[in-house]
Design a protein around this motif. Sequence first.
Motif, PDB file in Angstrom:
ATOM      1  N   SER A 625       0.839  -1.192   0.000  1.00 48.16           N
ATOM      2  CA  SER A 625       0.000   0.000   0.000  1.00 48.16           C
ATOM      3  C   SER A 625       0.879   1.249   0.000  1.00 48.16           C
ATOM      4  O   SER A 625       2.068   1.205   0.269  1.00 48.16           O
ATOM      5  CB  SER A 625      -0.939  -0.005   1.203  1.00 48.16           C
ATOM      6  OG  SER A 625      -0.181  -0.035   2.390  1.00 48.16           O
ATOM      7  N   HIS A 627       2.011   4.903   1.279  1.00 45.55           N
ATOM      8  CA  HIS A 627       2.001   5.709   2.503  1.00 45.55           C
ATOM      9  C   HIS A 627       2.171   7.173   2.127  1.00 45.55           C
ATOM     10  O   HIS A 627       3.077   7.525   1.388  1.00 45.55           O
ATOM     11  CB  HIS A 627       3.151   5.288   3.436  1.00 45.55           C
ATOM     12  CG  HIS A 627       3.195   3.821   3.637  1.00 45.55           C
ATOM     13  ND1 HIS A 627       2.306   3.150   4.460  1.00 45.55           N
ATOM     14  CD2 HIS A 627       4.008   2.871   3.111  1.00 45.55           C
ATOM     15  CE1 HIS A 627       2.576   1.868   4.425  1.00 45.55           C
ATOM     16  NE2 HIS A 627       3.596   1.659   3.606  1.00 45.55           N
ATOM     17  N   ASP A 633      -2.978   5.640   4.517  1.00 44.21           N
ATOM     18  CA  ASP A 633      -2.457   4.548   3.695  1.00 44.21           C
ATOM     19  C   ASP A 633      -3.482   4.290   2.619  1.00 44.21           C
ATOM     20  O   ASP A 633      -4.666   4.186   2.893  1.00 44.21           O
ATOM     21  CB  ASP A 633      -2.279   3.281   4.535  1.00 44.21           C
ATOM     22  CG  ASP A 633      -0.935   3.283   5.224  1.00 44.21           C
ATOM     23  OD1 ASP A 633      -0.192   4.289   5.028  1.00 44.21           O
ATOM     24  OD2 ASP A 633      -0.643   2.323   5.936  1.00 44.21           O
ATOM     25  N   ASP A 635      -4.863   1.779  -0.076  1.00 45.37           N
ATOM     26  CA  ASP A 635      -4.782   0.457  -0.687  1.00 45.37           C
ATOM     27  C   ASP A 635      -5.893   0.323  -1.703  1.00 45.37           C
ATOM     28  O   ASP A 635      -6.785   1.161  -1.789  1.00 45.37           O
ATOM     29  CB  ASP A 635      -4.827  -0.657   0.372  1.00 45.37           C
ATOM     30  CG  ASP A 635      -6.064  -0.551   1.229  1.00 45.37           C
ATOM     31  OD1 ASP A 635      -7.096  -0.077   0.703  1.00 45.37           O
ATOM     32  OD2 ASP A 635      -6.011  -0.909   2.403  1.00 45.37           O
TER      33      ASP A 635
END
Lengths: 668, 283
Positions: A625, A627, A633, A635
């Motif tokens: 994922s 950052h 985060d 995803d």
Amino acid sequence: MSLLVAVDQVNKIFSLSDGGEYIALKGIDLKIKTGEFVSFIGHSGCGKSTLLNMIAGLSLPSSGVLTLEGKKITEPGPDRMVVFQNYSLLPWRSVRENIALAVNSVYGDMPKGDRRAIVEEHINLVGLQHAADKWPDQLSGGMKQRVAIARALAIRPKLLLLDEPFGALDALTRGNLQTQLMRICDENNVTAVMVTHDVDEAVLLSDRIVMLTNGPGAEIGNILEVDIPRPRQRMEVVEHPSYYSLRSEIIYFLNQQKRIKKLRARKTTAVARHGLEKVNLDIGFVPLTACAPVAIAKEKGFFAKHGLEEVNLTRETSWRGIVDGIAGGYLDAAQMPSGMPLWFSLGGHKNTPLPVVSALTMTRNGNAITLSRRFYEQGVHSLNAFRDMLHRTPETQHRMGMVHPSSMHNLLLRYWLAAGGIDPDRDLALQTIPPAQMVVDLKNNAIDGFCVGEPWNLRAAMDEVGFTIATDREIYDGHPGKVLGVREDWAAAYPNTHIALTKALLDACRYCADPENELEIRQILSQRAYLGTPIDYIHLGDPNTKVCELQKPMREYAHHLFFGDGANRPSRTEHLWHMTQLARWGDVPFPRNWLEILERIVRVDVYSTAARELGLLDAKFTRGSIHLFDGTDFDAQDPIGYLNSLAIKRDITIAEVVFDGRVAALAA
Amino acid sequence: MVTHSQVRKQARPNPVLASVQQFWQKRGPDLVPPIIGIAVFLTIWQLVSSSGLTRLPGPLSLWTDTRTRELLLYPFYDLGGLNKGLFWQTWASLGRVAQGYTAAAVVGISVGVLVGTSPWLNKATYPIFQFLRMVAPLAWVPIALVALQQNQPAAIFVIFITAVWPILINTIEGVRQIPEDYDNVAKVLQLSRKDYYLNILFPSALPYIFTGLRIAIGLAWLAIIAAEIVMSGIVGIGFFIWDAYQQNYISEIILAVFYIGFVGLLLDRAIAFLQMKIAPARK
């Protein structure tokens, strides 16, 4: 302002002496309002004078209708007076008699004294009292054109038509006459249409600039609004923030027309060799440090090594050039900002989805956000301070530059601003500016800051006009920068070439990442064919101390990542992040069929084949994922939910994107 | 240098001499070559004729021959009938030219404007004009005599028919060559037909028309001599030559030729002067 002239679906066809026909103008639509000053610009022979003559009534359209105040134009008349390029004064009549001829024939029923007064008034208007009794052959070109303008204005036309009025004059005279014409038009609220080939003249005088494409079948390529307030002063206009962008827009358009003409004449055919479908490639790039892999592949022979023996690099100064090259089909492949393949595919270009695929991420990082030096001196050292400053001064229009709506710079800048509580469209104005123009505009205070790839942040810092407030490593470390993009139909037609191209560039990326080659790469990049910038401004990896010394706000200098663990694999997660951001800012709709689109656009298969053939074993399949600096985060699980959770965003459209047709827009 | 300064010293008190000298200093370079040229030409002519190679008398015979000297000295005598001084002979020819030429100018210019403004008419008449233009003035003489029965109107007709073509063709061309810009100005201003003719068409075509007129005056003068030679029994410089030839007064012919040449030169200058006054060259 009411509508004065309407040009509706006008075509002009000339029959040739050999029995054929020449389509001069095709499908021209144009509306001119009362009091407007409109310019036609284009290359010689594009039909701009033909269009003017049709408005004048001197020639009639082959099809379509032109109207003046709702009445069809069928013949010339004094309500549409023309100022001709070669003045068209009658040589056997003096200045006064030339003007009097027009006044007498139009105002025949007026008393003689009144008519004489009108003539004298207009001789005075153009400042020719001393020459009123001279013959035209005793006057200079500039004076003759002043007489022609006086003659035209004396009969109070509804519309003044100027056919390259200052084309035959020297620069000084031209400048004076432009100023005079502008003053006269402003004072008398004249509606005017001018044909010109002088870009500066067009920007200075016009409210709107109509750019015509090259004939045959010339059309209106684009219409620019000139938002510079009136009355205008020559010197002030040059300093207006829009001036250079308008100017470069027109010049870009004219150059593009010239290139299209050349390309039409050239007509290349694919040269197949070594089992590759096409080895003669035109590859576009924009001069940035991040173009290193493309430059190195060419200079160090990686293209040739992988069989691509006739690669021609095309240097574009802006991403617009790349967009037009790919859309127009005269670039085979291009270095693209990471969001561009998606932007194309989702209909960012002219609202028509054009599938463009990516098989390689060429660089990561290498971008930063620069603010004008004066903010640093005012104590604006952080995002929060910047926000407070913007909210303190809502009356001032602050502008920031970025290079293309689909580029990572735009998305990073917007993300960074929005995360700090700044609405990038309401609190600020973001302008698209070619990378090389950024530092100059910052110096002129035309913009307050920018987000762009190196070397321009470094250059602004070294020239002491700006300072780096944030680097991409802080905002989104390891973000994709530039990718390889080709049209999907191209990839389908030349699959092996696509793999070879990916291989050559991946090989070059590996070369770029070796610190031993750094000096050589910097030297190559500093050449005229690439960046054309002193080598001191070009850095690939860590900066030297000189750059770091700019104390606190100048954080760690962004460095490029060309190669490494999973760095080059095109990532679906990353492209999905781009998709959400492009939709977030209203550039494209978010596709309901996003999974399908990612499958088609992100060509991991081509990358994998290329990497395997180069002997590079894929270590990791995903990069995981994403950052970001504000703690989120990202995803790939729920992009629509992610979009809904954002506080600062535009109205988001969700639509099914069908590649074969137009976007079926459905409001969500 | 000494003599030169002496001349100056003497010249100073005399204003007439001073102005002559000033004129000579200014125009001398232009006048000396033609004077020398003429002198050399006459000398060679005189030498050739006195050498006995030809029966043609030399230029001196104008003075040495008694009959010719009288004609030279008394151009204004008039003894009735055909026996008149050379001035009256020339005057009679000029009168015919004036009538024929005026008719040619009026017809040539008006028809020229008509044909020039109509492409259809231009196409229709082009072959006729070019065909008729090629017919030599002398060929018109018998036709004119047959058609008009009398010498005087026939002579005038020959002048007319010779002079009209250059005027006509040049006028047509002048009207056709009106720059599109001027026409566009007229169209945009929506000039009336009268204004268009007066302010655009005529001024613009005038240089062409004058070219036609100048060529025509020369041709007219050429034609009258030819016509008069053929039409016996009228007063005129042409018949005078024919008559002198018949009676073998060769030096009289030479004198008449001088008259003809000189008058032709004057006619050309007169039209050129008119052109300068009416239509000065302007770009």
